[in-house]
Design an enzyme around this catalytic site. Structure first.
Site, short mmCIF file in Angstrom:
data_model
loop_
_atom_site.label_atom_id
_atom_site.label_comp_id
_atom_site.label_asym_id
_atom_site.label_seq_id
_atom_site.Cartn_x
_atom_site.Cartn_y
_atom_site.Cartn_z
N ASP A 75 1.00 -1.11 -0.07
CA ASP A 75 0.04 -0.05 -0.08
C ASP A 75 0.83 1.40 -0.03
O ASP A 75 2.00 1.41 0.67
CB ASP A 75 -1.00 0.03 1.20
CG ASP A 75 -1.96 1.15 1.08
OD1 ASP A 75 -2.88 1.09 0.29
OD2 ASP A 75 -1.74 2.41 1.71
N GLU A 79 0.72 5.53 0.00
CA GLU A 79 0.10 6.97 0.58
C GLU A 79 1.09 7.95 -0.54
O GLU A 79 2.28 8.00 -0.38
CB GLU A 79 0.12 7.23 1.81
CG GLU A 79 -0.72 6.35 2.65
CD GLU A 79 -2.14 6.25 2.25
OE1 GLU A 79 -2.68 7.11 1.69
OE2 GLU A 79 -2.76 5.17 2.27
N HIS A 114 -6.25 4.47 5.34
CA HIS A 114 -5.32 5.32 4.55
C HIS A 114 -3.99 5.65 5.31
O HIS A 114 -3.50 6.66 5.06
CB HIS A 114 -6.07 6.78 4.67
CG HIS A 114 -7.42 6.68 4.03
ND1 HIS A 114 -7.67 5.76 2.77
CD2 HIS A 114 -8.80 6.88 4.40
CE1 HIS A 114 -8.91 5.89 2.59
NE2 HIS A 114 -9.64 6.31 3.45
N ASP A 149 -3.46 -0.24 6.09
CA ASP A 149 -4.19 -0.80 4.76
C ASP A 149 -3.31 -1.95 4.19
O ASP A 149 -4.15 -2.86 3.76
CB ASP A 149 -4.26 0.25 3.85
CG ASP A 149 -5.19 1.61 4.13
OD1 ASP A 149 -5.84 1.27 5.24
OD2 ASP A 149 -5.34 2.40 3.42
#
Length: 223
Positions: A37, A39, A195, A200
């Site tokens: 994941d 960001e 998030h 996540d």
């Protein structure tokens, strides 16, 4: 003491087959799945920066897929990248905080790739494959970062194949949102922690393992 040679051969064959089940190579056609994941500072992989990346490697235990090891890094935005205030408000990242302990893309990916290559070799696989929820997003940012830091020749990931848990969940569960897919399989999901790449990735890895194992329980594997 009498030893039944025929019986012993059968036992050795079964043990050999069981050892194969614990190599990811035999489950995913030579591909090594890595749950990821990312960001970011926006949606455009060319212009926006990776701010945080987390990954979880997987393993097979007696033919059942499980989470293995985790890596997690905060990343310094690359020079000239665009930083969207809306994106920062969404993921809650303060890029100016010294507590982030952020490192460069180059350093982070060198560590990540070294780990993945070792696991690829251990599992007798050929390439790693990105496993993510809406995987095209994470894959595109990884590929752009690889170009930016000139590590194309040392990239363990397949150039276009991904395992998308949103698509798989849509097929098996009728759900495409990560939280709802987790709820459908009784996986705890805290929306207040969502998030964050670390959280996540953990939930996505749990979801992917349960989906793969559920398919096996339903008789879908081995074919």
């Amino acid at each position: 003491m009498y030893i039944n040679i025929k019986f012993l051969k059968i036992i050795l064959k079964l043990m050999k087959n069981l050892s194969k089940l614990d190599l990811l190579h035999y489950r995913f056609r030579g591909l090594y799945p890595v749950v990821i994941d990312i960001e970011t500072s926006g949606f455009n992989s060319h212009r926006h920066a990776i701010l945080e990346i987390s990954l979880i490697t997987l393993k097979m235990t007696n033919g059942w897929l499980e989470k293995n090891e985790m890596l997690h890094f905060h990343i310094i935005p690359f020079k000239g990248s665009c930083i969207s205030s809306e994106a920062l408000a969404f993921n809650g990242i303060n890029i100016n905080s010294l507590l982030r302990g952020a490192i460069s893309e180059n350093k982070a990916f060198k560590i990540i790739f070294k780990k993945i290559f070792a696991d690829i070799q251990k599992n007798k696989c050929k390439k790693a494959v990105v496993v993510a929820h809406n995987a095209n997003f994470d894959h595109s940012f990884i590929m752009e970062a690889v170009k930016r830091i000139k590590m194309e020749k040392n990239n363990p990931f397949h150039s276009f194949v991904t395992f998308d848990t949103a698509s798989i969940s849509g097929l098996i569960l009728g759900q495409t949102v990560l939280a709802k897919a987790c709820y459908a399989l009784n996986i705890p999901f805290d929306c207040t922690q969502a998030h964050s790449a670390l959280y996540d990735t953990n939930r996505t890895a749990e979801l992917f393992c349960k989906l793969v194992n559920k398919w096996k329980k339903l008789g879908g594997w081995p074919p």
